[in-house]
Each structure stands twice: as structure tokens, then as C-alpha cells.
Design an enzyme around this catalytic site. Sequence first.
Site, short mmCIF file in Angstrom:
data_model
loop_
_atom_site.label_atom_id
_atom_site.label_comp_id
_atom_site.label_asym_id
_atom_site.label_seq_id
_atom_site.Cartn_x
_atom_site.Cartn_y
_atom_site.Cartn_z
CB THR A 12 -0.94 -0.01 1.23
OG1 THR A 12 -1.80 -1.14 1.15
CG2 THR A 12 -1.79 1.26 1.28
CB THR A 87 0.47 -3.48 6.53
OG1 THR A 87 -0.80 -3.47 5.88
CG2 THR A 87 1.10 -2.10 6.46
#
Length: 322
Positions: A12, A87
Amino acid sequence: MKKILVLHTGGTIAMKENEHGAVQPNLVNPLYSTIESLSSIASVTVDDYLNIPSPHMTPSLMIHLAKRLKERVDADQLDGIVVTHGTDTLEETAYLLDLVLNWDIPVVVTGAMRSSNELGSDGPHNLIASVRVAASDEAFGKGVLVVLNDEIHTAKNVTKTHSSNIATFQSPQYGPIGIVTKRGVFFHHTLSHRESHPIVQLTKNVALLKTYAGMDHSVIDAIGSSNIDGLVIEAFGQGNVPPAIMPALQQLIEQDIPIVLVSRCFSGVVQDTYAYEGGGRTLKELGVIFTNGLNGQKARLKLMVVLEKTSDRKELQQLFLN
């Protein structure tokens, strides 16, 4: 000024949100605009190594990443490394790097919960904080660190706790080992023990299962027939499992397939406390290997690593007490 490598793997932190609200990889890493502002902190070089979503990461890619870091350290005489990462699997990559990199040079893994053009994007700030930590004298010798949201965590203890909150990374029971402020980088405690297993490949197939109420032997039987080299079980509470799976577990152990036990609880360790069928004590007597607080995904990686060195159950048990 210290030489810091910023190595990108995607995630991301390297993505943008399109006009339909979908977040997807970007051809040009949006962090390049932030890299330019780091010149006052360190002499930064960039390696666009990968650009993949976090769920696409594999243990094999993690090992190749470790090799890449070793090559860059040897070639460039680096003082520190920052790895940007998605993540979802960040804690796993960080922990595997911690297991196989046998050095004291700071390695910091960071990411972002919001893409680069979302309101309140946390990627640029996390990158700056991570470079500051990697350039800190106090980060030397502390193993692989994870830095997000101005907190410094150990790779061994940190885990993702929330699906979207920017404060998602926490270290249950232990908390962060340091913080990043406008005035500096501050460490307040560290791990009492670090371990290293400098392997160069992963060849073992290790499965991970979570226990649930009413679980029967069929799942264990199916896993056992898939040519696994090891099994990690996330047990109830202090380390207890449904009694119906005990015969299947015994069969795996008789086939010299190591079984490692962790708790599916957010905090705590497994212990041989309960003596009923499926209780921790009966599992211990069966030959199941107990861990010292690792979560399931990290215990799986560790078993994959240490099985490259030994398959002796007593040695494995001792290694998992660290």
C-alpha cells in the site's frame, strides 16, 4: 552522514487510489518525492527491488530479499537499511529477515495503511521515521525493527492487530521498544536474547492450522497426507486442543513430523498445565513442541528455518524456547 539503503518491495505504501476508490500498484513509486527530503537525515540510495502486493509475498521471496540485502551491504558499505513493505505480511518478512541476517547493521521494515493519495496518508511519515531509526547509533545491534506510527517494535514481537487503523502494529505483552519524536529517536528497552540461523534456502513444507470447537481428525488427516515436513497448531488458551484430533497428532509424531504448539490468543504463552485429553500436559507427553510466545505465522517461518538445520525433536524444542 550515514549511508542508508531504502529498498522497496511494494504494498500500500507504493500504491495509489484510483477514481473508483480502488487501491492498486503504481508504476512510479510515489515515495520518490519523499526520498528527496531525506538528504538532511542520511545519504540515501534507492533499490526498486519488487513492486508486489503484500499477499503475494512468499517465504522464498523473503529469502531472496535477505540475499539482496547482503549483496547491497557488501557492495555499498551501508550503515543501515529501510525496507518498505505491504502490511499484510510485513511482520512475517521482518521476522524471517531477523532470523537469517546475522549482523548488527540496523534493518528497519515499514509500510503504510493508507495509499499515497488518500487523505492522511501515513507512508511518507513512516518512511522518514524509519530512515531516522536506521541512521540512529542506538539501533545498532537490536536486530530487525518495525517502525510505523512513530513506534519502534522488534520483528519477533510485533503483529498487525487492526485491518485498517494506522495504529495497527503492536507488540502484545511487551509494547514498543522505542519511539520516534520530532527531537530524536529514543529506545527504552530491548530483547534479552537474539537468535540467528543464517540459512540460504527454504525447502521444507510447514502447515499452519487454527483449532476450533468441534474440530475432528479429518483436517489433520488431510494435512498429513500432503507431504508436510512440519505442522504448527494454534491451540486454545494455554495450549489445549479438541480431544478428537489427538490420535491424528500422535500419528504425525510417529511419522517424525514435528508439531509446534502456539496459542490462538492475542497474548500469552502455551504451557503444559491441563492434564485432560487434549490438554497441554498430554500434548507435551505426546512430543508436541511448545513455543515461548510466538504467533502462528511466525512459528511456521521459524520451523521452516530450523528444519534446514535439524529435525531432532529435543533440539527443536530447545530452539523454540528462545
